[in-house]
Design a protein around this motif. Sequence first.
Motif, PDB file in Angstrom:
ATOM      1  N   PRO A   8      15.400   2.222  -8.266  1.00  0.00           N
ATOM      2  CA  PRO A   8      14.934   2.659  -9.596  1.00  0.00           C
ATOM      3  C   PRO A   8      15.013   1.566 -10.655  1.00  0.00           C
ATOM      4  N   SER A   9      16.003   0.664 -10.521  1.00  0.00           N
ATOM      5  CA  SER A   9      16.157  -0.419 -11.505  1.00  0.00           C
ATOM      6  C   SER A   9      14.972  -1.379 -11.491  1.00  0.00           C
ATOM      7  N   GLU A  10      14.194  -1.369 -10.395  1.00  0.00           N
ATOM      8  CA  GLU A  10      13.037  -2.266 -10.289  1.00  0.00           C
ATOM      9  C   GLU A  10      11.962  -1.923 -11.316  1.00  0.00           C
ATOM     10  N   LEU A  11      12.033  -0.710 -11.859  1.00  0.00           N
ATOM     11  CA  LEU A  11      11.082  -0.310 -12.906  1.00  0.00           C
ATOM     12  C   LEU A  11      11.159  -1.231 -14.121  1.00  0.00           C
ATOM     13  N   TYR A  12      12.315  -1.852 -14.326  1.00  0.00           N
ATOM     14  CA  TYR A  12      12.537  -2.633 -15.547  1.00  0.00           C
ATOM     15  C   TYR A  12      12.407  -4.139 -15.321  1.00  0.00           C
ATOM     16  N   THR A  13      12.004  -4.545 -14.140  1.00  0.00           N
ATOM     17  CA  THR A  13      11.791  -5.973 -13.882  1.00  0.00           C
ATOM     18  C   THR A  13      10.311  -6.299 -14.015  1.00  0.00           C
ATOM     19  N   ASP A  14      10.030  -7.580 -14.245  1.00  0.00           N
ATOM     20  CA  ASP A  14       8.644  -8.080 -14.381  1.00  0.00           C
ATOM     21  C   ASP A  14       7.904  -7.392 -15.521  1.00  0.00           C
ATOM     22  N   VAL A  15       8.632  -6.982 -16.537  1.00  0.00           N
ATOM     23  CA  VAL A  15       8.038  -6.349 -17.707  1.00  0.00           C
ATOM     24  C   VAL A  15       8.213  -7.288 -18.892  1.00  0.00           C
ATOM     25  N   LEU A  16       7.138  -7.562 -19.587  1.00  0.00           N
ATOM     26  CA  LEU A  16       7.195  -8.436 -20.755  1.00  0.00           C
ATOM     27  C   LEU A  16       7.824  -7.677 -21.930  1.00  0.00           C
ATOM     28  N   GLY A  73       6.812  -4.944  -0.277  1.00  0.00           N
ATOM     29  CA  GLY A  73       5.413  -5.220  -0.564  1.00  0.00           C
ATOM     30  C   GLY A  73       5.217  -6.495  -1.367  1.00  0.00           C
ATOM     31  N   ILE A  74       4.004  -7.022  -1.326  1.00  0.00           N
ATOM     32  CA  ILE A  74       3.712  -8.295  -1.978  1.00  0.00           C
ATOM     33  C   ILE A  74       3.928  -8.237  -3.492  1.00  0.00           C
ATOM     34  N   SER A  75       3.818  -7.034  -4.090  1.00  0.00           N
ATOM     35  CA  SER A  75       4.112  -6.850  -5.516  1.00  0.00           C
ATOM     36  C   SER A  75       5.312  -5.920  -5.702  1.00  0.00           C
ATOM     37  N   LYS A  76       6.228  -5.984  -4.724  1.00  0.00           N
ATOM     38  CA  LYS A  76       7.482  -5.216  -4.749  1.00  0.00           C
ATOM     39  C   LYS A  76       7.252  -3.708  -4.774  1.00  0.00           C
ATOM     40  N   GLY A  77       6.099  -3.281  -4.287  1.00  0.00           N
ATOM     41  CA  GLY A  77       5.805  -1.857  -4.221  1.00  0.00           C
ATOM     42  C   GLY A  77       5.333  -1.255  -5.528  1.00  0.00           C
ATOM     43  N   LYS A  78       5.134  -2.091  -6.542  1.00  0.00           N
ATOM     44  CA  LYS A  78       4.765  -1.582  -7.872  1.00  0.00           C
ATOM     45  C   LYS A  78       3.279  -1.738  -8.171  1.00  0.00           C
ATOM     46  N   LEU A 106       0.820  -1.203   0.000  1.00  0.00           N
ATOM     47  CA  LEU A 106       0.000   0.000   0.000  1.00  0.00           C
ATOM     48  C   LEU A 106       0.861   1.264   0.000  1.00  0.00           C
ATOM     49  N   THR A 107       1.981   1.213   0.732  1.00  0.00           N
ATOM     50  CA  THR A 107       2.846   2.389   0.841  1.00  0.00           C
ATOM     51  C   THR A 107       3.946   2.402  -0.219  1.00  0.00           C
ATOM     52  N   GLY A 108       3.902   1.452  -1.157  1.00  0.00           N
ATOM     53  CA  GLY A 108       4.838   1.449  -2.273  1.00  0.00           C
ATOM     54  C   GLY A 108       6.258   1.072  -1.904  1.00  0.00           C
ATOM     55  N   ARG A 109       6.420   0.136  -0.976  1.00  0.00           N
ATOM     56  CA  ARG A 109       7.754  -0.255  -0.511  1.00  0.00           C
ATOM     57  C   ARG A 109       8.222  -1.549  -1.172  1.00  0.00           C
ATOM     58  N   ALA A 110       9.525  -1.728  -1.220  1.00  0.00           N
ATOM     59  CA  ALA A 110      10.110  -2.897  -1.883  1.00  0.00           C
ATOM     60  C   ALA A 110       9.686  -4.198  -1.221  1.00  0.00           C
TER      61      ALA A 110
END
Length: 351
Positions: free
Chosen positions: A339-347, A120-125, A114-118
């Motif tokens: 910031p690098s997490e933006l590019y993970t879990d992306v098809l 989190g269950i969906s890594k904050g995303k 909910l608070t957008g943290r790493a």
Amino acid sequence: MAKKPAKKAPAKTAAPKENFERPPQPTRYQASQDELLEFYKQMLLIRRFEERAGQLYGLGLIGGFCHLYIGQEAVAVGLQSAMTVGKDSVITGYRDHGHMLAYGIDPNVIMAELTGRAAGISKGKGGSMHMFSVEHGFYGGHGIVGAQVSLGTGLAFKHQYSEDGGVNLSYFGDGAANQGQVYESFNMAELWNLPIIYAIENNHYAMGTSVKRHSSEPELYKRGESFQIPGIQVDGMDVLAVRGAAEVALEWTRSGKGPILLELMTYRYRGHSMSDPAKYRTRDEVEGFRGERDPLEQAKQELLSMGASEDDLKAIDKEIKERVKEAADFAEHAPEPEPSELYTDVLVENY
């Protein structure tokens, strides 16, 4: 002048025949004191968690949208307490925190999401609306109204195809009940005899318009009739009534009889989201539900009549408040994603 012959009365249309099998009418679940106490704890955890989430949103620690589940706790707890975590699957819309808690997922990782943290269950995303746990068989929170019904139908097909004995539970609201993909899903589910429970959480107002204004057939449990999917209307403010309906629905689907539709008559105390002042209903109406129909208060009074003590229930409330405070503290102090997490879990598709 000759009189014109009198017009014939229109022929009466024959009443529709009961031409498909239906499940028995559910009875209220006969819970032991320990079982009801566990249901009460789960509902109380959802209530206190959502209250805290509302506070964090007000403080700016939760961004974007936040749709609270306060008032509807008996639905998620009553249904999901009858399911098998890891075997059965659950999918819902964007009002999803309560369903995750009812499926036994750690409050820390939900609050951190909910608070957008790493952590989190969906890594904050994913935030409030897009939580996910393959491990638990919880396939989200979805922001597109009604889209989860088609996805849930696909999950039911997966259960059937893999012969794993699982059942899918697809939640949607009274507003989503008017979406076209819902009826495409009904048709496919019945044709393929899929193991799925369609659960309509009828909180009377969708996003802010009453059922009588947005639905030509306001009795939503009848919506599967033209597809030969039986429907049952349930008191969604009574956790034992919901659990009783869950038993019938699971028996129906697990025995190979295909889909079933449950309409859970419930009520949310807050607006559609935290940004909704809910001016489309009166304060007296909301307080009437709180005072006379509240699912936690009903369960509490039943526990007291079974021999539970007021002091014990107060101690449980204190314990759960501490657990939620711990989750909030964890979420507030957990680091944000890199910031690098933006590019993970992306098809990414290469051409």
